[in-house]
Design a protein around this motif. Structure first.
Motif, PDB file in Angstrom:
ATOM      1  N   LEU A   1      -0.026  72.344  51.906  1.00 10.13           N
ATOM      2  CA  LEU A   1       0.625  73.338  51.050  1.00 10.13           C
ATOM      3  C   LEU A   1       0.991  74.556  51.888  1.00 10.13           C
ATOM      4  O   LEU A   1       0.229  74.945  52.786  1.00 10.13           O
ATOM      5  CB  LEU A   1      -0.309  73.794  49.921  1.00 10.13           C
ATOM      6  CG  LEU A   1      -0.248  73.009  48.614  1.00 10.13           C
ATOM      7  CD1 LEU A   1      -0.777  71.598  48.782  1.00 10.13           C
ATOM      8  CD2 LEU A   1      -1.004  73.739  47.515  1.00 10.13           C
ATOM      9  N   PRO A   2       2.154  75.177  51.608  1.00 14.08           N
ATOM     10  CA  PRO A   2       2.479  76.413  52.308  1.00 14.08           C
ATOM     11  C   PRO A   2       1.344  77.425  52.128  1.00 14.08           C
ATOM     12  O   PRO A   2       0.717  77.466  51.063  1.00 14.08           O
ATOM     13  CB  PRO A   2       3.756  76.892  51.607  1.00 14.08           C
ATOM     14  CG  PRO A   2       4.308  75.693  50.919  1.00 14.08           C
ATOM     15  CD  PRO A   2       3.168  74.791  50.616  1.00 14.08           C
ATOM     16  N   ALA A   3       1.094  78.226  53.161  1.00 14.09           N
ATOM     17  CA  ALA A   3      -0.057  79.125  53.142  1.00 14.09           C
ATOM     18  C   ALA A   3      -0.014  80.079  51.944  1.00 14.09           C
ATOM     19  O   ALA A   3      -1.051  80.471  51.416  1.00 14.09           O
ATOM     20  CB  ALA A   3      -0.107  79.919  54.444  1.00 14.09           C
ATOM     21  N   ASP A   4       1.214  80.443  51.521  1.00 12.45           N
ATOM     22  CA  ASP A   4       1.303  81.440  50.437  1.00 12.45           C
ATOM     23  C   ASP A   4       1.530  80.799  49.066  1.00 12.45           C
ATOM     24  O   ASP A   4       1.865  81.485  48.116  1.00 12.45           O
ATOM     25  CB  ASP A   4       2.430  82.423  50.746  1.00 12.45           C
ATOM     26  CG  ASP A   4       3.771  81.706  50.874  1.00 12.45           C
ATOM     27  OD1 ASP A   4       3.776  80.454  50.878  1.00 12.45           O
ATOM     28  OD2 ASP A   4       4.803  82.397  50.956  1.00 12.45           O
ATOM     29  N   GLU A   5       1.337  79.487  48.959  1.00  9.06           N
ATOM     30  CA  GLU A   5       1.576  78.809  47.668  1.00  9.06           C
ATOM     31  C   GLU A   5       0.401  79.072  46.718  1.00  9.06           C
ATOM     32  O   GLU A   5      -0.710  78.575  46.941  1.00  9.06           O
ATOM     33  CB  GLU A   5       1.742  77.305  47.883  1.00  9.06           C
ATOM     34  CG  GLU A   5       2.061  76.512  46.632  1.00  9.06           C
ATOM     35  CD  GLU A   5       3.558  76.416  46.335  1.00  9.06           C
ATOM     36  OE1 GLU A   5       4.125  77.406  45.858  1.00  9.06           O
ATOM     37  OE2 GLU A   5       4.122  75.337  46.599  1.00  9.06           O
ATOM     38  N   ALA A   6       0.649  79.855  45.659  1.00 16.69           N
ATOM     39  CA  ALA A   6      -0.401  80.105  44.658  1.00 16.69           C
ATOM     40  C   ALA A   6      -0.345  79.000  43.606  1.00 16.69           C
ATOM     41  O   ALA A   6       0.703  78.419  43.342  1.00 16.69           O
ATOM     42  CB  ALA A   6      -0.201  81.465  44.020  1.00 16.69           C
ATOM     43  N   VAL A   7      -1.502  78.747  43.020  1.00 14.12           N
ATOM     44  CA  VAL A   7      -1.635  77.596  42.129  1.00 14.12           C
ATOM     45  C   VAL A   7      -2.139  78.071  40.769  1.00 14.12           C
ATOM     46  O   VAL A   7      -2.967  78.971  40.676  1.00 14.12           O
ATOM     47  CB  VAL A   7      -2.637  76.605  42.769  1.00 14.12           C
ATOM     48  CG1 VAL A   7      -3.096  75.556  41.800  1.00 14.12           C
ATOM     49  CG2 VAL A   7      -2.017  75.961  44.004  1.00 14.12           C
ATOM     50  N   CYS A   8      -1.609  77.441  39.715  1.00 18.98           N
ATOM     51  CA  CYS A   8      -2.007  77.817  38.361  1.00 18.98           C
ATOM     52  C   CYS A   8      -3.143  76.935  37.837  1.00 18.98           C
ATOM     53  O   CYS A   8      -3.977  77.394  37.055  1.00 18.98           O
ATOM     54  CB  CYS A   8      -0.782  77.691  37.466  1.00 18.98           C
ATOM     55  SG  CYS A   8      -1.124  77.907  35.749  1.00 18.98           S
ATOM     56  N   ALA A   9      -3.148  75.674  38.263  1.00 13.72           N
ATOM     57  CA  ALA A   9      -4.140  74.751  37.720  1.00 13.72           C
ATOM     58  C   ALA A   9      -4.307  73.551  38.647  1.00 13.72           C
ATOM     59  O   ALA A   9      -3.392  73.217  39.407  1.00 13.72           O
ATOM     60  CB  ALA A   9      -3.709  74.260  36.335  1.00 13.72           C
ATOM     61  N   ALA A  10      -5.469  72.918  38.539  1.00 13.69           N
ATOM     62  CA  ALA A  10      -5.715  71.700  39.321  1.00 13.69           C
ATOM     63  C   ALA A  10      -6.662  70.796  38.556  1.00 13.69           C
ATOM     64  O   ALA A  10      -7.497  71.266  37.779  1.00 13.69           O
ATOM     65  CB  ALA A  10      -6.327  72.046  40.676  1.00 13.69           C
ATOM     66  N   ILE A  11      -6.496  69.486  38.804  1.00 16.91           N
ATOM     67  CA  ILE A  11      -7.388  68.519  38.156  1.00 16.91           C
ATOM     68  C   ILE A  11      -7.994  67.584  39.193  1.00 16.91           C
ATOM     69  O   ILE A  11      -7.332  67.222  40.181  1.00 16.91           O
ATOM     70  CB  ILE A  11      -6.619  67.732  37.067  1.00 16.91           C
ATOM     71  CG1 ILE A  11      -7.600  66.998  36.146  1.00 16.91           C
ATOM     72  CG2 ILE A  11      -5.610  66.748  37.666  1.00 16.91           C
ATOM     73  CD1 ILE A  11      -6.976  66.584  34.821  1.00 16.91           C
ATOM     74  N   PHE A  12      -9.250  67.247  38.977  1.00 19.99           N
ATOM     75  CA  PHE A  12      -9.947  66.218  39.753  1.00 19.99           C
ATOM     76  C   PHE A  12     -10.467  65.190  38.754  1.00 19.99           C
ATOM     77  O   PHE A  12     -11.077  65.566  37.751  1.00 19.99           O
ATOM     78  CB  PHE A  12     -11.188  66.772  40.477  1.00 19.99           C
ATOM     79  CG  PHE A  12     -10.935  67.723  41.584  1.00 19.99           C
ATOM     80  CD1 PHE A  12     -10.517  69.025  41.335  1.00 19.99           C
ATOM     81  CD2 PHE A  12     -11.155  67.340  42.904  1.00 19.99           C
ATOM     82  CE1 PHE A  12     -10.314  69.920  42.364  1.00 19.99           C
ATOM     83  CE2 PHE A  12     -10.951  68.222  43.949  1.00 19.99           C
ATOM     84  CZ  PHE A  12     -10.517  69.525  43.675  1.00 19.99           C
ATOM     85  N   ASN A  13     -10.224  63.918  39.061  1.00 17.16           N
ATOM     86  CA  ASN A  13     -10.815  62.836  38.290  1.00 17.16           C
ATOM     87  C   ASN A  13     -11.574  62.019  39.318  1.00 17.16           C
ATOM     88  O   ASN A  13     -10.969  61.265  40.074  1.00 17.16           O
ATOM     89  CB  ASN A  13      -9.685  62.044  37.614  1.00 17.16           C
ATOM     90  CG  ASN A  13     -10.198  61.207  36.483  1.00 17.16           C
ATOM     91  OD1 ASN A  13     -10.505  60.037  36.673  1.00 17.16           O
ATOM     92  ND2 ASN A  13     -10.328  61.780  35.321  1.00 17.16           N
ATOM     93  N   LEU A  14     -12.874  62.236  39.385  1.00 18.92           N
ATOM     94  CA  LEU A  14     -13.651  61.751  40.535  1.00 18.92           C
ATOM     95  C   LEU A  14     -13.978  60.264  40.410  1.00 18.92           C
ATOM     96  O   LEU A  14     -13.701  59.630  39.392  1.00 18.92           O
ATOM     97  CB  LEU A  14     -14.929  62.593  40.664  1.00 18.92           C
ATOM     98  CG  LEU A  14     -14.684  64.103  40.814  1.00 18.92           C
ATOM     99  CD1 LEU A  14     -16.016  64.844  40.883  1.00 18.92           C
ATOM    100  CD2 LEU A  14     -13.836  64.398  42.052  1.00 18.92           C
ATOM    101  N   GLY A  15     -14.588  59.741  41.475  1.00 17.53           N
ATOM    102  CA  GLY A  15     -15.036  58.343  41.446  1.00 17.53           C
ATOM    103  C   GLY A  15     -14.100  57.437  42.208  1.00 17.53           C
ATOM    104  O   GLY A  15     -13.593  57.800  43.258  1.00 17.53           O
ATOM    105  N   TYR A  16     -13.874  56.230  41.666  1.00 17.48           N
ATOM    106  CA  TYR A  16     -13.087  55.205  42.367  1.00 17.48           C
ATOM    107  C   TYR A  16     -11.804  54.910  41.597  1.00 17.48           C
ATOM    108  O   TYR A  16     -11.671  55.231  40.410  1.00 17.48           O
ATOM    109  CB  TYR A  16     -13.919  53.939  42.555  1.00 17.48           C
ATOM    110  CG  TYR A  16     -14.484  53.393  41.271  1.00 17.48           C
ATOM    111  CD1 TYR A  16     -13.738  52.546  40.455  1.00 17.48           C
ATOM    112  CD2 TYR A  16     -15.773  53.738  40.852  1.00 17.48           C
ATOM    113  CE1 TYR A  16     -14.239  52.063  39.264  1.00 17.48           C
ATOM    114  CE2 TYR A  16     -16.283  53.255  39.656  1.00 17.48           C
ATOM    115  CZ  TYR A  16     -15.509  52.424  38.867  1.00 17.48           C
ATOM    116  OH  TYR A  16     -16.007  51.962  37.678  1.00 17.48           O
ATOM    117  N   LEU A  17     -10.882  54.251  42.286  1.00 12.23           N
ATOM    118  CA  LEU A  17      -9.608  53.872  41.669  1.00 12.23           C
ATOM    119  C   LEU A  17      -9.852  52.728  40.681  1.00 12.23           C
ATOM    120  O   LEU A  17     -10.292  51.653  41.091  1.00 12.23           O
ATOM    121  CB  LEU A  17      -8.641  53.429  42.772  1.00 12.23           C
ATOM    122  CG  LEU A  17      -7.245  52.973  42.361  1.00 12.23           C
ATOM    123  CD1 LEU A  17      -6.468  54.109  41.713  1.00 12.23           C
ATOM    124  CD2 LEU A  17      -6.488  52.436  43.578  1.00 12.23           C
TER     125      LEU A  17
END
Ligand SMILES: C[S@@+](CC[C@H](N)C(=O)[O-])C[C@H]1O[C@@H](n2cnc3c(N)ncnc32)[C@H](O)[C@@H]1O
Length: 196
Positions: free
Chosen positions: A91-107
């Motif tokens: 990601l560009p160094a100055d890219e601010a983010v509003c939200a993120a998701i993690f769905n952990l574990g295996y595929l």
């Protein structure tokens, strides 16, 4: 009541605006990536996965959506075949983010040999925290029924509980009377700075 996955979507839905930049840290089969892309049609999605098969599944899901719903706009998605632990390289160094998701574990549908790991998950969480806008949120759905899952969840629980309450709100959402280790959702919200 909402299950952990539905609850994670609700948490993010409340803060994502059409022009938001958002991250799917574990693209998998692409369900969450598509969910984010539809919420931020004038924004951008960065989607990570360590497995080429997952990146391809996600690419195909996005393409099928575009074919089936050509009039429904979705954000451009940058698919990144790398660990979310190296997020800052992509990601560009100055890219601010509003939200993120993690769905952990295996595929799902794979051999369960590739799973998310507590330390690398935490590195990604910290990288996203550093980019998160005030009011922005991170949702993490953690599974603890598979080998390694309980350790990862315990690490996250410990470190999230230690985040400075002046800067972060953190919650844990889980059913406590269900069999078969139902997943848990952690929500992290960045507080707006206090006016001094
Ligand atoms: C439960 S699946 C994600 C499901 C996905 N969110 C969906 O909507 O279909 C977890 C994914 O995390 C991926 N993964 C494991 N370790 C990773 C890492 N270090 N960086 C990025 N992805 C990782 C796996 O390859 C797997 O595809």
């Amino acid at each position: 009541m909402l299950n952990a996955r539905e609850f994670s979507h609700r948490l993010l839905q409340e803060v994502i605006t059409p022009a938001s930049t958002v991250i799917d840290a574990t693209a998998g089969n692409g369900h969450d990536t598509l969910f984010l892309a539809r919420l931020a049609p004038a924004g951008r999605v960065y989607a990570f996965d360590i497995q080429a098969a997952a990146i391809e599944q996600t690419r195909q899901r996005l393409a099928r959506h575009a074919l089936a719903w050509p009039t429904e706009p979705a954000a451009p998605v940058t698919l990144i075949h790398d660990s979310h632990a190296r997020l800052d390289r992509h990601l560009p160094a100055d890219e601010a983010v509003c939200a993120a998701i993690f769905n952990l574990g295996y595929l799902p549908g794979s051999d369960k040999s590739v799973i998310t790991q507590g330390e690398s998950t935490w590195r990604a969480v910290e990288s996203i925290q550093a980019r998160l806008r005030p009011g922005g949120r991170i949702a993490i759905v953690a599974y603890h029924g598979h080998d390694g899952g309980a350790d990862e969840m315990a690490l996250l629980q410990r470190r999230l509980a230690a985040l400075d309450a002046r800067q972060w709100q953190v919650l844990q959402y889980q059913f406590i009377n269900q069999p078969n280790c139902p997943p848990v959702c952690f929500g992290i919200s960045k507080k707006a700075p206090e006016r001094g």
